[in-house]
Motif scaffolding. Structure first.
Motif, mmCIF file in Angstrom:
data_model
loop_
_atom_site.group_PDB
_atom_site.id
_atom_site.type_symbol
_atom_site.label_atom_id
_atom_site.label_comp_id
_atom_site.label_asym_id
_atom_site.label_seq_id
_atom_site.Cartn_x
_atom_site.Cartn_y
_atom_site.Cartn_z
ATOM 1 N N GLU A 594 0.489 18.451 -52.560
ATOM 2 C CA GLU A 594 0.103 18.361 -53.962
ATOM 3 C C GLU A 594 0.083 19.773 -54.517
ATOM 4 N N SER A 595 0.909 20.024 -55.525
ATOM 5 C CA SER A 595 0.958 21.325 -56.179
ATOM 6 C C SER A 595 0.408 21.203 -57.588
ATOM 7 N N GLY A 596 -0.507 22.104 -57.940
ATOM 8 C CA GLY A 596 -1.060 22.069 -59.286
ATOM 9 C C GLY A 596 -0.021 22.310 -60.355
ATOM 10 N N ASN A 597 1.087 22.927 -59.952
ATOM 11 C CA ASN A 597 2.149 23.231 -60.918
ATOM 12 C C ASN A 597 3.236 22.160 -60.970
ATOM 13 N N ASP A 598 3.496 21.510 -59.837
ATOM 14 C CA ASP A 598 4.672 20.638 -59.736
ATOM 15 C C ASP A 598 4.368 19.210 -59.336
ATOM 16 N N GLY A 599 3.111 18.809 -59.182
ATOM 17 C CA GLY A 599 2.778 17.450 -58.786
ATOM 18 C C GLY A 599 2.977 17.227 -57.303
ATOM 19 N N ILE A 600 3.535 16.091 -56.921
ATOM 20 C CA ILE A 600 3.801 15.777 -55.522
ATOM 21 C C ILE A 600 5.189 16.323 -55.162
ATOM 22 N N VAL A 601 5.214 17.165 -54.136
ATOM 23 C CA VAL A 601 6.440 17.852 -53.729
ATOM 24 C C VAL A 601 6.625 17.650 -52.235
ATOM 25 N N ARG A 602 7.897 17.533 -51.797
ATOM 26 C CA ARG A 602 8.142 17.342 -50.370
ATOM 27 C C ARG A 602 9.092 18.422 -49.840
ATOM 28 N N LEU A 603 9.024 18.632 -48.537
ATOM 29 C CA LEU A 603 9.900 19.584 -47.867
ATOM 30 C C LEU A 603 10.579 18.871 -46.708
ATOM 31 N N MET A 604 11.855 18.536 -46.882
ATOM 32 C CA MET A 604 12.628 17.914 -45.819
ATOM 33 C C MET A 604 12.999 18.962 -44.777
ATOM 34 N N PRO A 605 13.144 18.588 -43.510
ATOM 35 C CA PRO A 605 13.548 19.555 -42.482
ATOM 36 C C PRO A 605 14.852 20.250 -42.865
ATOM 37 N N GLY A 606 14.841 21.584 -42.834
ATOM 38 C CA GLY A 606 16.034 22.352 -43.121
ATOM 39 C C GLY A 606 16.422 22.426 -44.578
ATOM 40 N N ALA A 607 15.525 21.988 -45.482
ATOM 41 C CA ALA A 607 15.834 21.991 -46.911
ATOM 42 C C ALA A 607 14.796 22.805 -47.670
ATOM 43 N N ASN A 608 14.877 22.789 -48.993
ATOM 44 C CA ASN A 608 13.905 23.460 -49.847
ATOM 45 C C ASN A 608 12.944 22.444 -50.443
ATOM 46 N N TRP A 609 11.889 22.956 -51.065
ATOM 47 C CA TRP A 609 10.920 22.083 -51.708
ATOM 48 C C TRP A 609 11.591 21.252 -52.801
ATOM 49 N N GLN A 610 11.206 19.997 -52.891
ATOM 50 C CA GLN A 610 11.824 19.070 -53.834
ATOM 51 C C GLN A 610 10.734 18.270 -54.555
ATOM 52 N N PRO A 611 10.623 18.400 -55.883
ATOM 53 C CA PRO A 611 9.628 17.604 -56.623
ATOM 54 C C PRO A 611 9.909 16.108 -56.464
ATOM 55 N N VAL A 612 8.837 15.333 -56.306
ATOM 56 C CA VAL A 612 8.969 13.882 -56.130
ATOM 57 C C VAL A 612 8.342 13.131 -57.295
ATOM 58 N N VAL A 613 7.104 13.496 -57.623
ATOM 59 C CA VAL A 613 6.382 12.862 -58.723
ATOM 60 C C VAL A 613 5.749 13.976 -59.560
ATOM 61 N N LYS A 614 5.873 13.889 -60.887
ATOM 62 C CA LYS A 614 5.407 14.980 -61.739
ATOM 63 C C LYS A 614 3.907 15.167 -61.684
ATOM 64 N N SER A 615 3.166 14.088 -61.484
ATOM 65 C CA SER A 615 1.715 14.211 -61.383
ATOM 66 C C SER A 615 1.205 13.246 -60.326
ATOM 67 N N GLY A 616 0.226 13.693 -59.584
ATOM 68 C CA GLY A 616 -0.339 12.901 -58.492
ATOM 69 C C GLY A 616 -1.229 13.791 -57.657
ATOM 70 N N SER A 617 -1.978 13.188 -56.741
ATOM 71 C CA SER A 617 -2.916 13.970 -55.924
ATOM 72 C C SER A 617 -3.114 13.307 -54.564
ATOM 73 N N ALA A 618 -3.821 14.025 -53.700
ATOM 74 C CA ALA A 618 -4.279 13.520 -52.397
ATOM 75 C C ALA A 618 -3.177 12.890 -51.551
ATOM 76 N N PRO A 619 -2.054 13.586 -51.271
ATOM 77 C CA PRO A 619 -1.015 13.001 -50.414
ATOM 78 C C PRO A 619 -1.510 12.851 -48.980
ATOM 79 N N VAL A 620 -1.099 11.760 -48.319
ATOM 80 C CA VAL A 620 -1.482 11.531 -46.929
ATOM 81 C C VAL A 620 -0.362 10.805 -46.187
ATOM 82 N N TYR A 621 -0.330 11.030 -44.885
ATOM 83 C CA TYR A 621 0.406 10.171 -43.957
ATOM 84 C C TYR A 621 -0.643 9.375 -43.181
ATOM 85 N N PRO A 622 -0.254 8.309 -42.489
ATOM 86 C CA PRO A 622 -1.240 7.593 -41.671
ATOM 87 C C PRO A 622 -1.975 8.532 -40.730
ATOM 88 N N GLY A 623 -3.297 8.369 -40.672
ATOM 89 C CA GLY A 623 -4.112 9.219 -39.805
ATOM 90 C C GLY A 623 -5.340 9.735 -40.517
#
Length: 623
Positions: A594-623
């Motif tokens: 969760e980025s305060g500037n870019d919303g929900i952002v992901r980083l794929m292996p071997g790639a760069n950061w990629q915006p996914v959702v413009k606004s959102g919070s508290a990302p989680v994977y199971p666990g």
């Protein structure tokens, strides 16, 4: 030599030349001779973890000066010299016998600084004491356990005297007093050693717990064992002292590799045959099967060998049992279901949303079934059970904890737990984000002033249990927590004296008169070089992703081992304003933040950061 009259030993020394698999230099002592062919590249220091860079120690020259003796010995400690035989040539005969480099390693931020001696400090023996200094960041004990610390000043001394080394010759300068064990700068430590996970069974359970240790990248100078054999030997020696109270080892007491074994190699079927020192009647049947599973999962961490099957042999060479990788997999804490891990987050209305699994194209998130996805109670944080069928959510005001299915529609159930905080309390003084362990138990911290507590809810629905936390006082606050899949370790962000640090606690369970007694004890720092930590997530059996800052530095996202060890290559690409991080168990899936500037952002292996959702919070994977 610098203007202050000091000379630096090791990696920082000007004029030193390192080459792949060799070392050359202009000094007469402490480094290898120059190769007579091939390209030579001057470097200022060995890259952390660069195991291809080799240092070859050479013996002291005749009539070497005291400076050369000390510098040569510091260099020789960084080599792979069998038995450290060359390093011992810099010592007096008595010191050479008593020095035990295998007992411990002191890790400094950089190679040790050697200062000029006080020539008048030892007038009676005409010896000289050379101050050795640096910034100590960790130690490694005899069981190979890495123990980090906040950087502190390190100050020791190496004392040299003159000793007759051969009949009929003049006396030579030699070291008669020195620090215990090895003293290495971090670049040399990471060049010579690598982190490996040993695995032991959680107490009374059928799944394995990672126990990270450091072994030599190449042949161990003392035991002459290759990395595979070192790893097997370390596993047989038992768990590290910190983990021991929470795990079981199936090895019969006294189990060792058969005497004289220094090399273990696989055959053409990728089977590793392991000869042990005990008779078959002491580790047959299920004991042998579990022991083989520990070995297989442990060796799976080594890149230098592929082991598809382990064959355990008794002291007479007879086969006791064989086990394949597929059979060993059933003992892992996180089972491979063949399904891609799904990340989740909260939208602006506090509804739980699911993100599409990793892929090049970004797919719109979907609302999960059930009350957590419908927004009946707007949420402020959430956690998903390892099976992916249930989730826990904390209300937006932090007052209540709810558990619900996220695969079927159902009515909103009453809260499982309510905070003890006053009605007027701030959200930060109520419930933390929850976390599930692999047993199906749900963990959460209540941060109510005067009533701070750690709580576990068995199976997420049973009667909650207050966890025993002898370290949790009025001056301590649990900001967030994440429990490992094995249910044995817990990562805690703890604020004390205005500083938030990352600690790893050990979870212990005992049967009580009315209910199980659960404790979190023996907290250990996991990121002592970070001045503050704001978010953490498990990223595998013994690895964490951490968002934090070093003293005077900018925010960074990096991987850390649970023992606190790290390397320069573990720092991830920078991203501004990261508030929360979520990591998958498998490295093939993307990191989500969760980025305060870019919303929900992901980083794929071997790639760069990629915006996914413009606004959102508290990302989680199971666990």
């Amino acid at each position: 030599m610098g203007a202050d009259g000091r000379r630096r030993a090791g990696r920082g020394r000007g004029g030193r030349v390192l080459v792949l698999a060799a070392c050359g230099g202009l000094l007469a002592t402490g480094c290898a001779t120059m190769p007579d062919s091939g390209d030579v590249q001057a470097v200022r220091g060995a890259n952390p973890g660069d195991s291809q860079v080799r240092v070859y120690a050479v013996a002291p020259r005749e009539n070497a000066t005291p400076d050369e003796i000390v510098d040569g010995f510091l260099e020789a400690m960084t080599s792979d010299d069998p038995g450290f035989a060359t390093a011992r040539k810099y010592l007096t005969s008595q010191a050479a016998k008593s020095w035990k480099p295998e007992e411990s390693i002191t890790v400094l931020a950089t190679a040790p600084d050697r200062e000029q001696p006080d020539r008048n400090a030892d007038p009676e023996n005409q010896g000289r004491a050379y101050p050795i200094s640096g910034r100590k960041i960790a130690t490694v004990d005899a069981r190979h356990a890495y123990q980090p610390n906040s950087p502190v000043e390190y100050a020791q001394a190496i004392h040299v005297v003159q000793e007759a080394v051969a009949e009929g010759k003049d006396k030579e300068w030699r070291i008669d007093s020195l620090p215990s064990g090895l003293v290495l700068g971090e670049p040399d430590f990471l060049r010579n050693y690598r982190s490996v996970n040993k695995y032991y069974f959680a107490s009374g359970e059928d799944w394995l717990v990672a126990d990270p240790v450091y072994i030599r990248q190449r042949q161990d100078p003392v035991t002459r064992m290759d990395p595979v054999t070192q790893t097997v030997r370390a596993l047989l020696a038992g768990p590290t002292h910190w983990l021991r109270p929470a795990v079981d080892s199936t090895f019969p007491s006294g189990t060792e590799l058969k005497k004289g074994v220094t090399t273990l190699t696989t055959d053409d079927q990728s089977t590793l045959k392991v000869p042990l020192s005990v008779k078959s009647d002491r580790f047959g049947g299920e004991v042998c099967r579990r022991l083989a599973a520990q070995l297989l999962v442990t060796l799976g961490d080594l890149p230098s060998v592929r082991v598809d099957q382990v064959e355990l042999q008794d002291v007479e060479g007879g086969v006791v049992c064989r086990l394949g990788k597929e059979q060993a997999a059933e003992f892992e804490a996180v089972q491979d279901t063949g399904q891609v891990e799904t990340p989740y987050f909260l939208d602006d209305n506090g509804r739980m949303m699911a993100l599409a699994p990793g892929g090049k194209d970004v797919v719109q998130p979907t609302e999960v079934p059930g009350p957590l996805g419908s927004g009946v109670v707007p949420l402020g944080s959430l956690a998903v059970a390892r099976g992916g069928t249930r989730a826990a959510g904390v209300s937006e005001d932090g007052s209540s904890l709810y558990v619900s299915s996220i695969t079927t529609e159902q009515e909103q159930l009453p809260p499982v737990l309510r905070s003890k905080a006053a009605v007027t309390a701030a959200t930060k003084d109520r419930l933390s984000q929850p976390s599930w362990d692999g047993r199906g138990d749900l963990w959460i911290a209540d941060r109510a002033r005067g009533h701070q507590r750690l709580v576990v809810v068995p199976d997420g629905t049973g009667k909650w249990i207050e966890v025993r936390t002898p370290w949790l006082g009025e001056d301590t606050r649990v900001e967030s927590l994440r429990v490992s899949a094995d249910g044995v370790r817990i990562a805690l962000l703890i604020t004390r004296d205005g500083k938030t640090t990352l600690q790893i606690g050990r979870i212990e369970r005992q049967d009580g008169a009315d209910e199980q007694v659960v404790s979190v004890v023996d907290l250990q720092p996991a990121a002592p070089r970070m001045e503050s930590v704001s978010s953490v997530s498990w990223a595998g059996p013994s690895r964490l992703v951490v968002v934090g800052r070093e003293a005077g530095g900018v925010q960074q996202i990096r991987y850390l081992q649970t023992d606190g060890s790290t390397s320069a290559s573990s720092v991830l690409p920078g991203l501004n304003g990261v508030n929360a991080v979520a990591a998958p168990h498998e490295e093939t899936e993307p990191l989500v933040v969760e980025s305060g500037n870019d919303g929900i952002v992901r980083l794929m292996p071997g790639a760069n950061w990629q915006p996914v959702v413009k606004s959102g919070s508290a990302p989680v994977y199971p666990g």
